[in-house]
Motif scaffolding. Structure first.
Motif, short mmCIF file in Angstrom:
data_model
loop_
_atom_site.label_atom_id
_atom_site.label_comp_id
_atom_site.label_asym_id
_atom_site.label_seq_id
_atom_site.Cartn_x
_atom_site.Cartn_y
_atom_site.Cartn_z
N ILE A 56 0.86 -1.18 0.00
CA ILE A 56 0.00 0.00 0.00
C ILE A 56 0.90 1.23 0.00
O ILE A 56 1.76 1.37 0.86
N LYS A 57 0.70 2.10 -1.00
CA LYS A 57 1.52 3.30 -1.14
C LYS A 57 0.63 4.54 -1.10
O LYS A 57 -0.54 4.48 -1.44
N LYS A 58 1.24 5.63 -0.71
CA LYS A 58 0.56 6.92 -0.72
C LYS A 58 1.57 7.95 -1.22
O LYS A 58 2.64 8.11 -0.64
N ASN A 59 1.24 8.63 -2.31
CA ASN A 59 2.19 9.57 -2.92
C ASN A 59 2.30 10.89 -2.19
O ASN A 59 3.34 11.51 -2.18
N GLY A 60 1.22 11.35 -1.60
CA GLY A 60 1.23 12.63 -0.90
C GLY A 60 0.08 12.71 0.09
O GLY A 60 -0.74 11.80 0.20
N PHE A 61 0.05 13.81 0.81
CA PHE A 61 -0.96 13.96 1.87
C PHE A 61 -2.38 13.90 1.32
O PHE A 61 -3.25 13.28 1.88
N TRP A 62 -2.65 14.54 0.20
CA TRP A 62 -4.00 14.60 -0.36
C TRP A 62 -4.29 13.47 -1.33
O TRP A 62 -5.43 13.29 -1.76
N SER A 63 -3.29 12.70 -1.70
CA SER A 63 -3.51 11.65 -2.69
C SER A 63 -4.12 10.41 -2.05
O SER A 63 -3.90 10.14 -0.88
N PRO A 64 -4.88 9.64 -2.84
CA PRO A 64 -5.44 8.39 -2.30
C PRO A 64 -4.35 7.32 -2.22
O PRO A 64 -3.31 7.42 -2.86
N VAL A 65 -4.62 6.29 -1.45
CA VAL A 65 -3.68 5.19 -1.36
C VAL A 65 -3.77 4.34 -2.62
O VAL A 65 -4.77 4.34 -3.32
#
Length: 68
Positions: A54-63
């Motif tokens: 599970i990755k998340k690119n940034g604070f506002w981006s979805p996983v």
């Protein structure tokens, strides 16, 4: 007159800060709910794959769910 102007600016500024804070909190909550749903669906078939990332690119981006 200067005192009334200062009070008006303080009141308008406070309302603006509270409004922006409320909108931001609401958006964070919606993103959190969406991310929980993505993670839940990602792990539904966990037994059929060896690895789930599970990755998340940034604070506002979805996983992002990657099954390997």
């Amino acid at each position: 007159m200067n005192n009334k102007l200062s009070k008006l600016i303080a009141i308008v500024g406070s309302i603006l800060i509270l409004t922006i804070g409320g909108i931001t909190f609401n958006q964070i909550y919606k993103n959190h709910q969406a991310n929980e749903l993505i993670i839940e669906k990602c792990f539904e078939n966990f037994g059929q794959v060896e690895e789930v990332v599970i990755k998340k690119n940034g604070f506002w981006s979805p996983v992002i769910c990657e099954k390997k």
